[in-house]
Design an enzyme around this catalytic site. Structure first.
Site, PDB file in Angstrom:
ATOM      1  N   ASP A   1      -9.463  24.167   5.151  1.00  0.00           N
ATOM      2  CA  ASP A   1      -8.831  25.473   4.922  1.00  0.00           C
ATOM      3  C   ASP A   1      -7.860  25.379   3.745  1.00  0.00           C
ATOM      4  O   ASP A   1      -6.743  25.911   3.780  1.00  0.00           O
ATOM      5  CB  ASP A   1      -8.118  25.979   6.179  1.00  0.00           C
ATOM      6  CG  ASP A   1      -7.692  27.443   6.085  1.00  0.00           C
ATOM      7  OD1 ASP A   1      -8.139  28.134   5.142  1.00  0.00           O
ATOM      8  OD2 ASP A   1      -6.909  27.892   6.941  1.00  0.00           O
TER       9      ASP A   1
ATOM     10  N   HIS B   1      -1.131  28.288  -2.953  1.00  0.00           N
ATOM     11  CA  HIS B   1      -0.238  29.395  -3.296  1.00  0.00           C
ATOM     12  C   HIS B   1       0.713  28.946  -4.401  1.00  0.00           C
ATOM     13  O   HIS B   1       0.935  27.750  -4.600  1.00  0.00           O
ATOM     14  CB  HIS B   1       0.584  29.836  -2.080  1.00  0.00           C
ATOM     15  CG  HIS B   1      -0.208  30.534  -1.026  1.00  0.00           C
ATOM     16  ND1 HIS B   1      -0.767  31.772  -1.212  1.00  0.00           N
ATOM     17  CD2 HIS B   1      -0.532  30.161   0.239  1.00  0.00           C
ATOM     18  CE1 HIS B   1      -1.404  32.146  -0.108  1.00  0.00           C
ATOM     19  NE2 HIS B   1      -1.285  31.181   0.780  1.00  0.00           N
TER      20      HIS B   1
ATOM     21  N   HIS C   1     -11.173  27.073  11.806  1.00  0.00           N
ATOM     22  CA  HIS C   1      -9.853  26.511  12.174  1.00  0.00           C
ATOM     23  C   HIS C   1      -9.439  26.801  13.614  1.00  0.00           C
ATOM     24  O   HIS C   1      -8.421  27.438  13.877  1.00  0.00           O
ATOM     25  CB  HIS C   1      -8.778  26.971  11.194  1.00  0.00           C
ATOM     26  CG  HIS C   1      -8.847  28.399  10.747  1.00  0.00           C
ATOM     27  ND1 HIS C   1      -8.935  29.470  11.602  1.00  0.00           N
ATOM     28  CD2 HIS C   1      -8.844  28.938   9.494  1.00  0.00           C
ATOM     29  CE1 HIS C   1      -8.978  30.594  10.933  1.00  0.00           C
ATOM     30  NE2 HIS C   1      -8.932  30.293   9.633  1.00  0.00           N
TER      31      HIS C   1
ATOM     32  N   HIS D   1     -14.779  24.929   4.187  1.00  0.00           N
ATOM     33  CA  HIS D   1     -13.752  25.972   4.239  1.00  0.00           C
ATOM     34  C   HIS D   1     -12.666  25.723   3.189  1.00  0.00           C
ATOM     35  O   HIS D   1     -11.697  25.007   3.431  1.00  0.00           O
ATOM     36  CB  HIS D   1     -13.132  25.997   5.638  1.00  0.00           C
ATOM     37  CG  HIS D   1     -12.268  27.191   5.898  1.00  0.00           C
ATOM     38  ND1 HIS D   1     -12.181  27.774   7.133  1.00  0.00           N
ATOM     39  CD2 HIS D   1     -11.434  27.919   5.094  1.00  0.00           C
ATOM     40  CE1 HIS D   1     -11.333  28.800   7.093  1.00  0.00           C
ATOM     41  NE2 HIS D   1     -10.874  28.892   5.855  1.00  0.00           N
TER      42      HIS D   1
ATOM     43  N   ASP E   1     -13.127  35.508   6.519  1.00  0.00           N
ATOM     44  CA  ASP E   1     -11.977  34.635   6.756  1.00  0.00           C
ATOM     45  C   ASP E   1     -10.702  35.188   6.141  1.00  0.00           C
ATOM     46  O   ASP E   1     -10.704  35.696   5.020  1.00  0.00           O
ATOM     47  CB  ASP E   1     -12.224  33.237   6.218  1.00  0.00           C
ATOM     48  CG  ASP E   1     -11.098  32.297   6.611  1.00  0.00           C
ATOM     49  OD1 ASP E   1     -10.901  32.098   7.819  1.00  0.00           O
ATOM     50  OD2 ASP E   1     -10.390  31.824   5.711  1.00  0.00           O
TER      51      ASP E   1
ATOM     52  N   ASN F   1     -12.546  35.688   0.305  1.00  0.00           N
ATOM     53  CA  ASN F   1     -11.387  36.586   0.151  1.00  0.00           C
ATOM     54  C   ASN F   1     -10.945  36.591  -1.310  1.00  0.00           C
ATOM     55  O   ASN F   1      -9.918  36.038  -1.689  1.00  0.00           O
ATOM     56  CB  ASN F   1     -10.250  36.217   1.109  1.00  0.00           C
ATOM     57  CG  ASN F   1      -9.821  34.771   1.028  1.00  0.00           C
ATOM     58  OD1 ASN F   1     -10.573  33.908   0.584  1.00  0.00           O
ATOM     59  ND2 ASN F   1      -8.600  34.496   1.458  1.00  0.00           N
TER      60      ASN F   1
ATOM     61  N   HIS G   1     -10.462  27.841  -0.242  1.00  0.00           N
ATOM     62  CA  HIS G   1     -10.123  29.104  -0.910  1.00  0.00           C
ATOM     63  C   HIS G   1      -9.818  28.807  -2.381  1.00  0.00           C
ATOM     64  O   HIS G   1      -8.892  28.059  -2.682  1.00  0.00           O
ATOM     65  CB  HIS G   1      -8.895  29.746  -0.257  1.00  0.00           C
ATOM     66  CG  HIS G   1      -9.106  30.113   1.178  1.00  0.00           C
ATOM     67  ND1 HIS G   1      -9.626  31.330   1.565  1.00  0.00           N
ATOM     68  CD2 HIS G   1      -8.895  29.412   2.313  1.00  0.00           C
ATOM     69  CE1 HIS G   1      -9.710  31.362   2.890  1.00  0.00           C
ATOM     70  NE2 HIS G   1      -9.270  30.208   3.365  1.00  0.00           N
ATOM     71  N   TYR G   2     -10.606  29.422  -3.274  1.00  0.00           N
ATOM     72  CA  TYR G   2     -10.427  29.152  -4.696  1.00  0.00           C
ATOM     73  C   TYR G   2      -9.811  30.316  -5.470  1.00  0.00           C
ATOM     74  O   TYR G   2      -9.578  30.201  -6.675  1.00  0.00           O
ATOM     75  CB  TYR G   2     -11.760  28.711  -5.316  1.00  0.00           C
ATOM     76  CG  TYR G   2     -12.108  27.270  -4.977  1.00  0.00           C
ATOM     77  CD1 TYR G   2     -11.165  26.426  -4.380  1.00  0.00           C
ATOM     78  CD2 TYR G   2     -13.365  26.753  -5.231  1.00  0.00           C
ATOM     79  CE1 TYR G   2     -11.478  25.117  -4.059  1.00  0.00           C
ATOM     80  CE2 TYR G   2     -13.682  25.436  -4.922  1.00  0.00           C
ATOM     81  CZ  TYR G   2     -12.739  24.623  -4.330  1.00  0.00           C
ATOM     82  OH  TYR G   2     -13.049  23.316  -4.012  1.00  0.00           O
TER      83      TYR G   2
END
Length: 428
Positions: free
Chosen positions: A305, A309, A232, A60, A152, A94, A62-63
């Protein structure tokens, strides 16, 4: 080409043993006692007083690429994974555009292979654009290379859509990983509704926004036979229901994130928005339930996860800041320091949760095991010397984590993917 990793403590087949590891080209060719191998090797890595493990597996991350490359890219995200000792990760969908067609999935699979420094498995979406009720072509996205499907970041709001999605994923042989959140129960909350939210004067969302959807999905999962995976997991009610569902034969697995295992609402001061994530930090009772779930096997694996940002995305105003923290580079050392060194769980348990379990449960046959014949995906950690987590050391574009500044044990010394060094700690 041959590489010898010598004098380390090796985690293999669920055990920690003093051993040397011989790598031939891209593959682990042999594991033997210290000093068992003799020859002229192209590279010799001295792992004296260090831990040698299979490369960690994180299902899990996020790239943000494509769509939000100011936050992360495939390259920077995978370098962050390597820094944390991870050699296989599952990239969430996403993205913009989302990988919701066979063509888009195939494109992401190719980009992941070309631009990542670790192995990147790709999630496809459950629904078109990760929105609404139009299901993707499950057989098509699997054939294109997706290893699982997920929306997700968004819960599937309609029971009928989830039922049909589970049936389609089951037929295609794809795990379905769910972000469990009923939007109608959020009530504008930015943290868990609790005594702490009231003290801070921040709008709270009840934790039933998660557990009510878990209850719905477990019934649907039993009816469809899908491999239903909960992303999660974070509440004591969810843990209790998963534990019961497993006893009833439901094919359910779940992951817990390091931040939900180590932090609670009591850590939120209302100003440091690095404590804002989704699902939000829960109560201490919830956190303890997750720990109990780790111990008894209800929680199947740990997943970060990893959610980078920009600084601008995390203003001091808790109501306006984006959800999410980074995790790839801090997970192992934080968990080792705060769960293993304190005697809460064993080192072998932690390693199982971060290597073999996620690999086996998601059918990642070449990941999670350090044994002859397997790819030489290996991590080496320093368990004996404390280091301080510093922003300057991050490989990720994101610095949004509350763990910066922590004094920890278990820093990554080196990470190898297919026998090649993809991360090496800088010498002091």
């Amino acid at each position: 080409m041959q590489t010898l990793i010598q004098n380390g403590t090796v985690y293999t087949n669920g055990q920690l043993i003093p051993a040397d590891v011989l790598i031939t080209d891209q593959t682990i060719s042999a594991i033997g006692a210290h000093g068992a191998f003799h020859g002229n090797y192209d590279h010799v890595i001295d792992a004296t007083n260090q831990l040698v493990t299979p490369g960690l597996v994180d299902v899990h991350v996020h790239y943000r690429d494509p769509g939000q490359t100011q936050k992360e890219t495939i390259k920077t995200g995978s370098k962050a994974a390597a820094h944390g000792g991870f050699t296989t990760v599952g990239a969430m969908p996403n993205l913009d555009p989302a990988p919701d067609t066979p063509e888009r999935v195939a494109n992401m699979v190719k980009r992941n292979q070309n631009e990542g420094v670790v192995h990147i498995e790709q999630f496809a979406t459950i629904t078109t654009g990760r929105k609404g009720d139009e299901l993707v072509d499950f057989a098509g996205v699997k054939k294109a290379g997706a290893f699982a499907v997920s929306n997700d970041g968004s819960g599937v709001q309609t029971a009928g859509t989830m039922y049909q999605a589970m049936a389609g994923a089951a037929k295609a042989g794809l795990p379905l990983a769910a972000h469990v959140e009923d939007n109608s129960l959020l009530f504008g909350g930015v943290m868990t509704e609790s005594d702490r939210s009231k003290e801070l004067g921040l709008p709270g969302a009840p934790s039933v926004s998660e557990s009510s959807q878990v209850a719905r999905d477990l019934v649907l999962a039993k009816a469809t036979g899908v491999h239903y995976h909960i992303c999660h997991v974070s509440t004591k009610e969810s843990i209790a229901m998963v534990r019961f569902a497993k006893q009833q034969g439901v094919h359910v697995t779940c992951e817990a994130s390091p931040h939900h295992l180590l932090l609670s609402v009591n850590d939120i001061n209302g100003k440091d928005t690095n404590y804002k994530m989704n699902p939000p930090l829960r109560t201490e009772a919830d956190r303890q339930a997750l720990i109990d779930g780790l111990k008894d096997g209800t929680v199947d694996m740990i997943a970060t996860d990893h959610a980078p940002h920009t600084v601008e995305d995390k203003p001091a105003d808790f109501t306006k800041a984006a959800n999410g923290i980074t995790g790839s580079e801090t997970a192992f050392c934080e968990l080792y320091t705060k769960l293993v060194k304190t005697g809460i769980i064993s080192l072998t348990k932690l390693l199982d949760l971060m290597t073999a379990k996620p690999a086996d449960l998601f059918n990642l046959h070449n990941a999670g095991h350090l044994e002859p014949g397997k790819p030489a995906d290996i991590a080496i950690f320093d368990l004996n010397n404390a280091t301080t987590i510093q922003e300057a050391d991050y490989e990720s574009k994101g610095i949004n984590t509350p763990f910066t500044g922590d004094r920890v044990f278990g820093a990554t010394v080196m990470t190898l993917v297919d026998g090649q060094v993809v991360y090496q700690r800088k010498e002091d």
